[in-house]
Design a protein around this motif. Structure first.
Motif, PDB file in Angstrom:
ATOM      1  N   UNK A  20       0.830  -1.206   0.000  1.00 47.90           N
ATOM      2  CA  UNK A  20       0.000   0.000   0.000  1.00 47.90           C
ATOM      3  C   UNK A  20       0.863   1.253   0.000  1.00 47.90           C
ATOM      4  N   UNK A  21       1.937   1.230   0.766  1.00 44.58           N
ATOM      5  CA  UNK A  21       2.848   2.380   0.791  1.00 44.58           C
ATOM      6  C   UNK A  21       3.519   2.573  -0.571  1.00 44.58           C
ATOM      7  N   UNK A  22       3.850   1.486  -1.250  1.00 46.84           N
ATOM      8  CA  UNK A  22       4.455   1.587  -2.578  1.00 46.84           C
ATOM      9  C   UNK A  22       3.485   2.180  -3.598  1.00 46.84           C
ATOM     10  N   UNK A  23       2.208   1.842  -3.497  1.00 45.07           N
ATOM     11  CA  UNK A  23       1.209   2.443  -4.387  1.00 45.07           C
ATOM     12  C   UNK A  23       1.165   3.953  -4.164  1.00 45.07           C
ATOM     13  N   UNK A  24       1.185   4.369  -2.912  1.00 43.68           N
ATOM     14  CA  UNK A  24       1.145   5.792  -2.604  1.00 43.68           C
ATOM     15  C   UNK A  24       2.384   6.510  -3.132  1.00 43.68           C
ATOM     16  N   UNK A  25       3.556   5.947  -2.909  1.00 43.47           N
ATOM     17  CA  UNK A  25       4.806   6.557  -3.386  1.00 43.47           C
ATOM     18  C   UNK A  25       4.831   6.584  -4.918  1.00 43.47           C
ATOM     19  N   UNK A  26       4.349   5.520  -5.547  1.00 38.99           N
ATOM     20  CA  UNK A  26       4.297   5.480  -7.008  1.00 38.99           C
ATOM     21  C   UNK A  26       3.395   6.588  -7.550  1.00 38.99           C
ATOM     22  N   UNK A  27       2.279   6.821  -6.869  1.00 38.66           N
ATOM     23  CA  UNK A  27       1.364   7.865  -7.338  1.00 38.66           C
ATOM     24  C   UNK A  27       1.996   9.249  -7.226  1.00 38.66           C
ATOM     25  N   UNK A  28       2.849   9.437  -6.233  1.00 36.41           N
ATOM     26  CA  UNK A  28       3.512  10.729  -6.089  1.00 36.41           C
ATOM     27  C   UNK A  28       4.570  10.953  -7.166  1.00 36.41           C
ATOM     28  N   UNK A  29       5.196   9.884  -7.636  1.00 37.19           N
ATOM     29  CA  UNK A  29       6.252  10.010  -8.628  1.00 37.19           C
ATOM     30  C   UNK A  29       5.823   9.708 -10.045  1.00 37.19           C
ATOM     31  N   UNK A  30       4.557   9.416 -10.261  1.00 39.18           N
ATOM     32  CA  UNK A  30       4.089   8.992 -11.582  1.00 39.18           C
ATOM     33  C   UNK A  30       4.276  10.052 -12.642  1.00 39.18           C
ATOM     34  N   UNK A  31       3.970  11.284 -12.351  1.00 35.25           N
ATOM     35  CA  UNK A  31       4.015  12.347 -13.348  1.00 35.25           C
ATOM     36  C   UNK A  31       5.380  13.025 -13.444  1.00 35.25           C
ATOM     37  N   UNK A  32       6.317  12.674 -12.616  1.00 34.14           N
ATOM     38  CA  UNK A  32       7.591  13.382 -12.541  1.00 34.14           C
ATOM     39  C   UNK A  32       8.355  13.358 -13.859  1.00 34.14           C
ATOM     40  N   UNK A  33       8.562  12.188 -14.445  1.00 32.49           N
ATOM     41  CA  UNK A  33       9.330  12.094 -15.685  1.00 32.49           C
ATOM     42  C   UNK A  33       8.636  12.823 -16.823  1.00 32.49           C
ATOM     43  N   UNK A  34       7.345  12.689 -16.917  1.00 27.76           N
ATOM     44  CA  UNK A  34       6.597  13.354 -17.969  1.00 27.76           C
ATOM     45  C   UNK A  34       6.682  14.864 -17.800  1.00 27.76           C
ATOM     46  N   UNK A  35       6.597  15.334 -16.588  1.00 28.23           N
ATOM     47  CA  UNK A  35       6.637  16.765 -16.305  1.00 28.23           C
ATOM     48  C   UNK A  35       8.018  17.340 -16.605  1.00 28.23           C
ATOM     49  N   UNK A  36       9.089  16.666 -16.174  1.00 26.66           N
ATOM     50  CA  UNK A  36      10.441  17.173 -16.372  1.00 26.66           C
ATOM     51  C   UNK A  36      10.893  17.093 -17.822  1.00 26.66           C
ATOM     52  N   UNK A  37      10.405  16.107 -18.564  1.00 24.80           N
ATOM     53  CA  UNK A  37      10.913  15.918 -19.924  1.00 24.80           C
ATOM     54  C   UNK A  37      10.434  16.988 -20.896  1.00 24.80           C
ATOM     55  N   UNK A  38       9.316  17.605 -20.667  1.00 25.36           N
ATOM     56  CA  UNK A  38       8.824  18.579 -21.619  1.00 25.36           C
ATOM     57  C   UNK A  38       8.125  19.751 -20.968  1.00 25.36           C
ATOM     58  N   UNK A  39       8.695  20.270 -19.908  1.00 22.91           N
ATOM     59  CA  UNK A  39       8.032  21.326 -19.145  1.00 22.91           C
ATOM     60  C   UNK A  39       7.686  22.522 -20.029  1.00 22.91           C
ATOM     61  N   UNK A  40       8.617  22.971 -20.861  1.00 16.08           N
ATOM     62  CA  UNK A  40       8.342  24.151 -21.682  1.00 16.08           C
ATOM     63  C   UNK A  40       7.205  23.911 -22.669  1.00 16.08           C
ATOM     64  N   UNK A  41       7.212  22.751 -23.308  1.00 13.31           N
ATOM     65  CA  UNK A  41       6.159  22.452 -24.264  1.00 13.31           C
ATOM     66  C   UNK A  41       4.811  22.320 -23.576  1.00 13.31           C
TER      67      UNK A  41
END
Length: 139
Positions: A20-41
């Motif tokens: 359950x804790x891993x699901x919560x941590x995964x949800x917090x980090x799910x959008x990180x790569x997508x957000x960092x890879x194309x922030x300007x766009x």
């Protein structure tokens, strides 16, 4: 038999809490790569998406906006799973052999919650992953 059963019950309760804790941590980090890879766009496209999704600079970037609701829901599901796992410890499922009605209720609720959350989350994750892999830059 008694010691093996109690050891197995304890292991299952802790494994449920960790999952359950891993699901919560995964949800917090799910959008990180997508957000960092194309922030300007994505930042520029936000206002274009609100006006007309066809004018997006990055084709398919609407997945970023569509995933926001799913990500919030996944975080809430992670919190609910943690609460269900903590209920196992509150009703002492991890250290008593005698079963009370509360033990059956918490085990059933945890099982139903975990299976339902898994099916729902995985189906959405795979759907958004396929959309994300289709992203192309419009030059």
């Amino acid at each position: 038999m008694y010691k093996k059963q109690m050891t197995l019950q304890r292991i299952v309760c802790y494994a449920l809490l960790i999952a359950a804790a891993l699901v919560f941590v995964y949800s917090l980090g799910l959008m990180t790569d997508l957000y960092d890879s194309g922030l300007n766009y994505f930042a520029e496209d936000y206002y274009r998406y609100q006006e007309d999704p066809a004018n997006l600079m990055v084709l398919g970037s609407e997945v970023y906006y569509d995933m926001q609701g799913f990500n919030r829901s996944l975080t809430l599901v992670g919190i609910a799973l943690i609460l269900l796992a903590v209920a196992q410890f509150m009703f002492q499922n991890h250290n008593r052999r005698k079963y009370y009605i509360a033990n059956y209720i918490t085990v059933g609720a945890s099982t139903i919650g975990a299976v339902t959350a898994s099916v729902w989350a995985l189906s959405n994750i795979f759907k958004y992953k396929a959309q994300y892999l289709k992203l192309t830059l419009r030059l």
